[in-house]
Design a protein around this motif. Structure first.
Motif, PDB file in Angstrom:
ATOM      1  N   PRO A 197      -3.426   9.814 -28.151  1.00 32.45           N
ATOM      2  CA  PRO A 197      -3.737   9.779 -26.713  1.00 32.45           C
ATOM      3  C   PRO A 197      -5.156  10.240 -26.404  1.00 32.45           C
ATOM      4  O   PRO A 197      -5.789   9.727 -25.473  1.00 32.45           O
ATOM      5  CB  PRO A 197      -2.700  10.748 -26.115  1.00 32.45           C
ATOM      6  CG  PRO A 197      -1.567  10.724 -27.075  1.00 32.45           C
ATOM      7  CD  PRO A 197      -2.204  10.599 -28.423  1.00 32.45           C
ATOM      8  N   VAL A 198      -5.668  11.206 -27.184  1.00 31.33           N
ATOM      9  CA  VAL A 198      -7.037  11.657 -26.973  1.00 31.33           C
ATOM     10  C   VAL A 198      -8.025  10.532 -27.275  1.00 31.33           C
ATOM     11  O   VAL A 198      -8.964  10.269 -26.522  1.00 31.33           O
ATOM     12  CB  VAL A 198      -7.339  12.888 -27.850  1.00 31.33           C
ATOM     13  CG1 VAL A 198      -8.807  13.291 -27.734  1.00 31.33           C
ATOM     14  CG2 VAL A 198      -6.434  14.053 -27.453  1.00 31.33           C
ATOM     15  N   LEU A 200      -7.356   7.279 -27.305  1.00 29.08           N
ATOM     16  CA  LEU A 200      -7.171   6.182 -26.356  1.00 29.08           C
ATOM     17  C   LEU A 200      -7.831   6.471 -25.013  1.00 29.08           C
ATOM     18  O   LEU A 200      -8.193   5.553 -24.281  1.00 29.08           O
ATOM     19  CB  LEU A 200      -5.681   5.900 -26.161  1.00 29.08           C
ATOM     20  CG  LEU A 200      -4.946   5.304 -27.372  1.00 29.08           C
ATOM     21  CD1 LEU A 200      -3.454   5.198 -27.090  1.00 29.08           C
ATOM     22  CD2 LEU A 200      -5.521   3.936 -27.719  1.00 29.08           C
ATOM     23  N   SER A 201      -7.965   7.744 -24.688  1.00 30.75           N
ATOM     24  CA  SER A 201      -8.619   8.108 -23.420  1.00 30.75           C
ATOM     25  C   SER A 201     -10.138   8.040 -23.509  1.00 30.75           C
ATOM     26  O   SER A 201     -10.826   8.231 -22.506  1.00 30.75           O
ATOM     27  CB  SER A 201      -8.195   9.526 -23.013  1.00 30.75           C
ATOM     28  OG  SER A 201      -8.708  10.480 -23.926  1.00 30.75           O
ATOM     29  N   GLY A 202     -10.664   7.762 -24.713  1.00 30.77           N
ATOM     30  CA  GLY A 202     -12.101   7.683 -24.893  1.00 30.77           C
ATOM     31  C   GLY A 202     -12.736   8.984 -25.325  1.00 30.77           C
ATOM     32  O   GLY A 202     -13.942   9.021 -25.598  1.00 30.77           O
ATOM     33  N   ALA A 203     -11.938  10.061 -25.427  1.00 29.82           N
ATOM     34  CA  ALA A 203     -12.478  11.351 -25.857  1.00 29.82           C
ATOM     35  C   ALA A 203     -12.396  11.458 -27.384  1.00 29.82           C
ATOM     36  O   ALA A 203     -11.835  10.602 -28.058  1.00 29.82           O
ATOM     37  CB  ALA A 203     -11.712  12.493 -25.201  1.00 29.82           C
ATOM     38  N   ASP A 315      -4.010  19.523 -28.736  1.00 32.14           N
ATOM     39  CA  ASP A 315      -3.330  19.773 -27.463  1.00 32.14           C
ATOM     40  C   ASP A 315      -1.879  20.180 -27.653  1.00 32.14           C
ATOM     41  O   ASP A 315      -1.091  20.132 -26.718  1.00 32.14           O
ATOM     42  CB  ASP A 315      -3.383  18.532 -26.537  1.00 32.14           C
ATOM     43  CG  ASP A 315      -4.803  18.191 -26.137  1.00 32.14           C
ATOM     44  OD1 ASP A 315      -5.617  19.123 -26.058  1.00 32.14           O
ATOM     45  OD2 ASP A 315      -5.090  17.011 -25.921  1.00 32.14           O
ATOM     46  N   SER A 322       1.002  14.010 -24.781  1.00 37.91           N
ATOM     47  CA  SER A 322       0.270  13.361 -23.692  1.00 37.91           C
ATOM     48  C   SER A 322       0.634  11.883 -23.612  1.00 37.91           C
ATOM     49  O   SER A 322       0.523  11.161 -24.603  1.00 37.91           O
ATOM     50  CB  SER A 322      -1.246  13.501 -23.913  1.00 37.91           C
ATOM     51  OG  SER A 322      -1.618  14.854 -23.969  1.00 37.91           O
ATOM     52  N   GLY A 323       1.047  11.427 -22.439  1.00 38.04           N
ATOM     53  CA  GLY A 323       1.261  10.010 -22.196  1.00 38.04           C
ATOM     54  C   GLY A 323       2.442   9.417 -22.943  1.00 38.04           C
ATOM     55  O   GLY A 323       3.153  10.089 -23.694  1.00 38.04           O
TER      56      GLY A 323
END
Length: 359
Positions: A197-198, A200-203, A315, A322-323
Motif C-alpha cells: 500500500p505504501v 501504491l500510494s507513490g511513497a 506501518d 492499509s487499504g
C-alpha cells in the motif's frame, strides 16, 4: 503434577493482563466517570459461566467417551469448546476489572493509559485473543490427558503417540526447513501487506523499515524459535528438551554469532555477524521443533510468526493494514497460517487409534 495448575494459572494471568489493555481504552472513553458496576457484573457472570462450562464439559466428555466405546472413534472431543468459553468469560471479566482500575487513574504522560493511546483496539484484542485461545488449548489438553486419555487407553481405543525424543538427522532437517519456509512466508506476506500500500500510494518506505522487514522475513522464524526456547527453559516439563536443543553446535553458533554481532553495534562486521546468527537460527529453528512437544509447539510457532510479521511490517507497529490490498494480504497470511496449523495437527496427532472404528 503441581506444575500443571501453576502453568495454567500463569497463562490465564498473562491473558488477563493483555485483555486489560483494550478494556482500559474502552472504559477510559466514558466521559461520565468510571463505574465499578460493569466489572462486578462481569465477575459474577464469569463465576457462574465458568461453573456452568465446567459441568457441561464433564457431561460432554462422558458422552464423548460413551460414543467412543460404541463406535471406536475418538476424534471430535467437545472439551476445547467448553474450555474456550470458560476462558473467554474469565479473561474478559479479569480484563474489565483491570481496565476499570486503570481507567480511573489519570492519563498522565508516561502512564499506562498514555502508552496505549497509539495502539488500535483491533491490535490489542488480537494479542489478548491469541493468548486466551492458547491458554484454553493448553487447559483442554491437560483435561483430556487426565480424564479422557486414560479411559481411551484402558478400553483399547486410542493412546497418546510415543514421541521420538530426537528425529533422525534427515527427517529433522526436513522438518526444520519446512518450518523455516512456512514461517518466512507468513512473515513475507505480512511485510507485503504493509509495504505494497505504501508503494501504491507513490511513497517509499524508509531504509529502516525495509531493513527491519527483510530481517523479519528471513530471520523471523529464528527470532520466534529463540523466544520459544527461552520459554521452554523456564518451564519445568520442557526444560530437558530445551537444554538438549540449546547444546547443539548449530544452536550455540547461532546464539554466539548474534550476541557478538549485537555487541559490535552498528558496524558492518556487527551487522553481518548478527544477520548470520539470525539466519542460522531460522534455518535450524534452534533445534527445538524436533525435540519439543508437538503439535502445540508448532501452533505457537505459526501464531508467533504472524504477530512478529505484523509488527515488523511498515506501518505495522501500531497501525492496522492499509487499504484493501493491505487487508487482503494480511487476511491471506492468516488463512495460510491456519491452514498450515491444521495440516501440522494431522502430522502430529494428539491421539492415535488402537483399533478400527465400528461401522
Amino acid at each position: 503434577m503441581p506444575a500443571k495448575p501453576l502453568t495454567t494459572a500463569a497463562l490465564c494471568a498473562v491473558a488477563i493482563i493483555l485483555a486489560g489493555a483494550p478494556a482500559t481504552v474502552l472504559i477510559g472513553r466514558d466521559t461520565d466517570g468510571v463505574s465499578w458496576t460493569p466489572a462486578l457484573v462481569a465477575t459474577a457472570v464469569a463465576v457462574v459461566g465458568y461453573a456452568a462450562c465446567h459441568l457441561l464439559r464433564q457431561s460432554a466428555s462422558r458422552r464423548f467417551l460413551a460414543d467412543a466405546v460404541a463406535t471406536g472413534r475418538f476424534s471430535g472431543s467437545p472439551v476445547f469448546v467448553y474450555t474456550l468459553v470458560a476462558w473467554l468469560l474469565v479473561v474478559a471479566a479479569g480484563g474489565i476489572v483491570m481496565g476499570t482500575y486503570f481507567a480511573g487513574r489519570p492519563a498522565e504522560d508516561g502512564s499506562y493509559r498514555d502508552g496505549l493511546a497509539d495502539y488500535p483496539l483491533p491490535v490489542l484484542f488480537l494479542f489478548a485473543g491469541l493468548m486466551a485461545v492458547a491458554g484454553a488449548g493448553y487447559s483442554a489438553r491437560e483435561y483430556r490427558r487426565r480424564h479422557e486419555l486414560p479411559e481411551l487407553t484402558r478400553l483399547g481405543i486410542a493412546r497418546e503417540p510415543q514421541r521420538v525424543l530426537r528425529l533422525p538427522l534427515r527427517d529433522a532437517v526436513r522438518q526444520r526447513t519446512r518450518f523455516w519456509l512456512q514461517g518466512a512466508l507468513i512473515d513475507g506476506l505480512l511485510f507485503a501487506s504493509g509495504v505494497l500500500p505504501v508503494l501504491l500510494s507513490g511513497a517509499t518506505p524508509s531504509d529502516d523499515e525495509v531493513a527491519r522487514g527483510v530481517l523479519g522475513v528471513v530471520g523471523g522464524p529464528g527470532i520466534v524459535s529463540f523466544a520459544l526456547l527461552v520459554v521452554m527453559l523456564l518451564a519445568w516439563p520442557t526444560r530437558r528438551s530445551a537444554f538438549d536443543a540449546l547444546r547443539q553446535p548449530s544452536s550455540l553458533a547461532a546464539i554466539a554469532l548474534t550476541a557478538v554481532g549485537m555487541t559490535l553495534g552498528s558496524s558492518a562486521a556487527g551487522g553481518v555477524l548478527a544477520l548470520a546468527g539470525v539466519l542460522l537460527a531460522s534455518a535450524t529453528c534452534l533445534n527445538i521443533m524436533d525435540r519439543g512437544s508437538q503439535p502445540w509447539l508448532g501452533f505457537i510457532f505459526y501464531a508467533g510468526n504472524y504477530v512478529l510479521g505484523y509488527l515488523t511490517a511498515p506501518d505495522g507497529n501500531s497501525a492496522l493494514p492499509s487499504g484493501v490490498v493491505g487487508w487482503a494480504i494480511a487476511l491471506a497470511a492468516a488463512g495460510y497460517a491456519i491452514r498450515e496449523a491444521h495440516a501440522h495437527a494431522k502430522r502430529w496427532p494428539a491421539l492415535e487409534p488402537l483399533r478400527e472404528p465400528v461401522g
